[in-house]
Scaffold this motif. Structure first.
Motif, mmCIF file in Angstrom:
data_model
loop_
_atom_site.group_PDB
_atom_site.id
_atom_site.type_symbol
_atom_site.label_atom_id
_atom_site.label_comp_id
_atom_site.label_asym_id
_atom_site.label_seq_id
_atom_site.Cartn_x
_atom_site.Cartn_y
_atom_site.Cartn_z
ATOM 1 N N ASP A 1 1.111 4.158 3.608
ATOM 2 C CA ASP A 1 1.619 5.171 2.675
ATOM 3 C C ASP A 1 3.139 5.303 2.738
ATOM 4 O O ASP A 1 3.703 6.211 2.157
ATOM 5 N N PHE B 1 -2.797 1.096 -0.401
ATOM 6 C CA PHE B 1 -1.917 2.228 -0.698
ATOM 7 C C PHE B 1 -2.640 3.106 -1.706
ATOM 8 O O PHE B 1 -3.016 2.627 -2.781
ATOM 9 N N ARG C 1 -2.528 6.305 -4.090
ATOM 10 C CA ARG C 1 -1.734 7.314 -4.788
ATOM 11 C C ARG C 1 -2.608 8.561 -4.941
ATOM 12 O O ARG C 1 -3.705 8.472 -5.467
ATOM 13 N N SER C 2 -2.113 9.672 -4.477
ATOM 14 C CA SER C 2 -2.886 10.911 -4.620
ATOM 15 C C SER C 2 -1.948 12.049 -4.967
ATOM 16 O O SER C 2 -0.795 12.067 -4.547
ATOM 17 N N HIS D 1 5.651 7.725 -5.532
ATOM 18 C CA HIS D 1 4.610 6.720 -5.303
ATOM 19 C C HIS D 1 5.063 5.351 -5.807
ATOM 20 O O HIS D 1 4.806 4.333 -5.148
ATOM 21 N N ASP D 2 5.721 5.322 -6.967
ATOM 22 C CA ASP D 2 6.234 4.052 -7.502
ATOM 23 C C ASP D 2 7.214 3.418 -6.522
ATOM 24 O O ASP D 2 7.178 2.207 -6.285
ATOM 25 N N GLU E 1 5.303 2.089 -3.460
ATOM 26 C CA GLU E 1 4.573 0.873 -3.830
ATOM 27 C C GLU E 1 5.512 -0.317 -3.922
ATOM 28 O O GLU E 1 5.202 -1.408 -3.415
ATOM 29 N N THR F 1 -5.863 5.039 -6.821
ATOM 30 C CA THR F 1 -5.554 6.442 -7.040
ATOM 31 C C THR F 1 -6.783 7.239 -6.645
ATOM 32 O O THR F 1 -7.895 6.919 -7.069
#
Length: 158
Positions: free
Chosen positions: A26, A53, A55-56, A79-80, A83, A107
């Motif tokens: 993360d 990874f 996304r939340s 998050h972008d 990543e 996600t």
């Protein structure tokens, strides 16, 4: 024993060590340590490494709490960035280590998504970093939930 007997299909089926290792990442320091540990393990075992990874969106960012959408947009941008950082690190480091590494981006809820990916790739082990959040020490961390699932050996990296 002839050459045909030594190269039988059974020798290809019998394989010592894991075939796939899943690591949760993360962008945190402990998850990056977990990724480094998992990469070393995958390299030594000559197996595939699957980095996951997830996304939340935190519950506080539900649409009712953020009418403008700016907080949710900020989380998406973060998050972008994480990543892209993960993709860059994999592209830069995996060739030098001769690793078969795949980044899976999902996600949802990290526990659910990690279990789903581990089942899909038929993981032999799951590796995660230790949670640094105080609430997790009280309510239970991702690592504890994975251990309780009892489906794979789970390694928690500090």
């Amino acid at each position: 024993m002839g050459d045909d007997e030594r190269l039988s299909p059974a020798s290809e089926i019998c394989r010592d060590g894991p075939r796939a290792i899943v690591v949760g990442v993360d962008g945190s320091i402990s998850s990056m340590r977990a990724a480094a540990y998992a990469a070393g393990m995958a390299r030594r075992q000559s197996c595939r490494l699957v980095a996951v990874f997830v996304r939340s969106l935190p519950a506080v960012l539900l649409p009712m709490a953020d009418t403008s959408g700016s907080a949710a947009a900020t989380v998406v941008q973060a998050h972008d960035a994480v990543e892209q950082e993960l993709r860059d690190a994999i592209a830069e480091r995996s060739p030098a280590l001769n690793l078969d590494v795949h980044l899976v981006v999902r996600t949802g809820e990290p526990y659910t998504e990690l279990i789903d990916v581990a089942q899909q790739v038929q993981a032999d082990a799951v590796i995660v970093g230790r949670s640094t959040k105080m609430l997790h020490r009280i309510a239970g961390s991702l690592a504890i939930k994975l251990v309780r699932a009892g489906r794979w050996p789970v390694t928690v990296v500090p």
